[in-house]
Design a protein around this motif. Structure first.
Motif, PDB file in Angstrom:
ATOM      1  N   THR A 161       8.190   6.637  -1.958  1.00 40.63           N
ATOM      2  CA  THR A 161       7.441   6.195  -0.784  1.00 40.63           C
ATOM      3  C   THR A 161       8.361   6.084   0.429  1.00 40.63           C
ATOM      4  OG1 THR A 161       5.827   5.014  -2.141  1.00 40.63           O
ATOM      5  CG2 THR A 161       6.038   4.314   0.155  1.00 40.63           C
ATOM      6  N   GLY A 203       2.968   8.196   4.424  1.00 38.76           N
ATOM      7  CA  GLY A 203       2.169   9.091   5.255  1.00 38.76           C
ATOM      8  C   GLY A 203       2.922  10.214   5.933  1.00 38.76           C
ATOM      9  N   GLU A 217       0.713   4.264  -1.070  1.00 42.74           N
ATOM     10  CA  GLU A 217       0.158   5.563  -0.659  1.00 42.74           C
ATOM     11  C   GLU A 217       0.109   5.684   0.866  1.00 42.74           C
ATOM     12  OE1 GLU A 217      -3.979   7.950  -1.171  1.00 42.74           O
ATOM     13  OE2 GLU A 217      -3.154   7.006  -2.962  1.00 42.74           O
ATOM     14  N   SER A 218      -0.369   4.657   1.528  1.00 45.97           N
ATOM     15  CA  SER A 218      -0.449   4.749   2.994  1.00 45.97           C
ATOM     16  C   SER A 218       0.930   4.632   3.646  1.00 45.97           C
ATOM     17  CB  SER A 218      -1.401   3.694   3.560  1.00 45.97           C
ATOM     18  OG  SER A 218      -0.908   2.400   3.375  1.00 45.97           O
ATOM     19  N   PRO A 264       0.844  -1.206   0.000  1.00 44.81           N
ATOM     20  CA  PRO A 264       0.000   0.000   0.000  1.00 44.81           C
ATOM     21  C   PRO A 264       0.879   1.257   0.000  1.00 44.81           C
ATOM     22  CG  PRO A 264       0.110  -0.900   2.212  1.00 44.81           C
ATOM     23  CD  PRO A 264       0.899  -1.836   1.322  1.00 44.81           C
TER      24      PRO A 264
END
Length: 154
Positions: A98, A63, A59-60, A57
């Protein structure tokens, strides 16, 4: 070590090829540490990046930075993938981005280690490091980012 991890260890000691089984395991449990370790060591870089983009994941995981030393299974997987990219310049930019925006200090640092291993860093990645530097809460990592930015300029 239990279950699948023990089986991977035994297969490794016997010299058996287990990459297809490790990939299959990740499709069932994308947090499996031992399977990510095996895939990180054995998969072709393009396959590794594709799996990370499909199964993590991203995108998460991006954070924002915190002063955390450890994360969860997905963060361990992210660190494993980023570390494997050091030998493959320019690959996995979405994963690198990321990692620079992850909450775990060691993952942000691993992104810098990977980027330092590349003979040339794409300009957009330098921008990502500059943006990460601006919001980095941990002094040591911030200093490493500053040194990196000075190295790519000079």
């Amino acid at each position: 070590m239990a279950g699948f991890g023990r089986a991977l260890w035994c297969a490794y000691r016997l010299g058996l090829e287990v990459l297809p089984q490790a990939v299959a395991r990740l499709r069932v449990d994308s947090r499996h540490h031992d399977a990510w370790d095996e895939v990180g060591r054995r998969a072709e870089p393009g396959e590794l990046v594709a799996l990370a983009e499909e199964l993590l994941p991203l995108e998460s995981l991006a954070g924002g930075p915190e002063e955390r030393d450890f994360g969860d299974g997905h963060e361990w997987a992210l660190e494993c993938v980023v570390a494997a990219l050091g030998a493959h310049p320019g690959m996995g930019l979405s994963v690198i981005r990321t990692a620079l925006r992850n909450r775990v200090i060691r993952i942000r640092r691993e992104a810098l280690v990977t980027l330092r291993a590349w003979p040339e860093v794409p300009p957009q990645v330098v921008g990502w490091v500059r943006a990460a530097y601006e919001i980095e809460p941990e002094a040591g990592t911030r200093a490493e980012m500053q040194v990196f930015l000075q190295e790519v300029r000079g």
